[in-house]
Design a protein around this motif. Structure first.
Motif, short mmCIF file in Angstrom:
data_model
loop_
_atom_site.label_atom_id
_atom_site.label_comp_id
_atom_site.label_asym_id
_atom_site.label_seq_id
_atom_site.Cartn_x
_atom_site.Cartn_y
_atom_site.Cartn_z
N ASP A 95 31.49 -52.31 83.93
CA ASP A 95 32.72 -51.53 83.98
C ASP A 95 33.58 -52.02 82.80
O ASP A 95 34.00 -53.17 82.78
N LYS A 96 33.86 -51.11 81.86
CA LYS A 96 34.59 -51.53 80.64
C LYS A 96 35.95 -52.14 80.96
O LYS A 96 36.48 -52.93 80.19
N LYS A 97 36.50 -51.76 82.13
CA LYS A 97 37.79 -52.35 82.53
C LYS A 97 37.66 -53.87 82.69
O LYS A 97 38.64 -54.59 82.63
N ASN A 98 36.42 -54.32 82.92
CA ASN A 98 36.19 -55.75 83.12
C ASN A 98 35.80 -56.47 81.84
O ASN A 98 35.28 -57.59 81.88
#
Ligand code: PGA
Length: 243
Positions: A95-98
């Protein structure tokens, strides 16, 4: 320091991926400290292969990167954010948010450095920090100097680094001459450190690292303060080590 000498770059990449995979298997929501440059590209390819084969799951993984040019837009193909997206993040189920990379487009670089340190602290300890090593012994963009910074900071790039990295820039492309980088303390706080070096151009830096002494002329030598460092290298990078 654990030293693993490999015959080929491919073998180095597989051994490095083994180290990352072991951390991911022990702690699925681990924090990976990641690096850019040509050295870890094969390791990323191997991690992608294992993810495709269903052997690795990146969905719970968090990542923090060492450094980023400054100033640079994250969309610029020369940025380290772009490098990470194309070499790893867009190819695995993360997850790119991570994923965190210092923001090279931040208006206030000092504020960005402070925010980046806080972001890392909020994640807890980095489980394994991957490093390359500069020909001049830098790690991240902690360049040889009379004094080294403990925390994430804005730094000018040395002539040696500008020369070494010029190969990635085509004619007419402007190469940034500064960067945001984790500091020596930020790096040394990781639980484990994995440093990769291949080729004769790294032999002087590797010899200084393995001398066991500390010198600000070779920032990588400060890894001798850490009790869980693995160096994966090839014979050429080891060629100046006295045995
Ligand atoms: P390289 O860079 O992997 O492109 O040799 C390593 C570094 O400068 O840290």
């Amino acid at each position: 320091m654990r030293v693993i000498v490999c015959e080929t770059y491919e073998e180095m990449s597989v051994r490095a991926a083994d180290e990352i995979a072991a951390v991911m298997q022990a702690r699925p929501d681990c924090v990976l400290g990641l690096a850019t440059g040509s050295t870890p590209v094969g390791m990323y390819d191997e991690l992608v292969r294992r993810c495709d084969a269903g052997e690795l799951d990146f969905s719970p993984v968090r990542t923090v990167n060492l450094d980023e040019y400054y100033p640079i837009s994250p969309d610029n193909a020369q940025s380290y954010r772009y490098f990470m997206n194309t070499n790893l993040f867009d190819r695995v189920n993360i997850d790119k948010k991570n994923t965190a990379v210092p923001d090279g487009s931040a208006e206030d670089p000092e504020a960005e450095c402070l925010a980046y340190e806080q972001k890392i602290a909020a994640l807890g300890q980095v489980d394994i920090q991957v490093l390359g090593i500069g020909q001049n012994g830098h790690i991240g963009f902690n360049e040889p100097d009379s004094a080294l910074h403990p925390l994430t900071h804005l730094t000018a790039l040395t002539e040696s680094t500008l020369r070494a990295n010029a190969r990635f820039f085509s004619q007419g492309e402007v190469m940034p001459t500064a960067a945001l980088t984790m500091g020596m303390g930020t790096i040394l706080r990781a639980k484990k450190i994995l440093i990769l070096a291949n080729g004769a151009s790294k032999a002087d830096a590797v010899a200084t690292l393995l001398s066991g002494m500390l010198t600000t002329a070779c920032p990588a030598s400060f890894l001798n303060l850490h009790d869980d460092v693995t160096l994966i290298c090839d014979g050429a990078a080891m060629s100046k080590v006295n045995v």
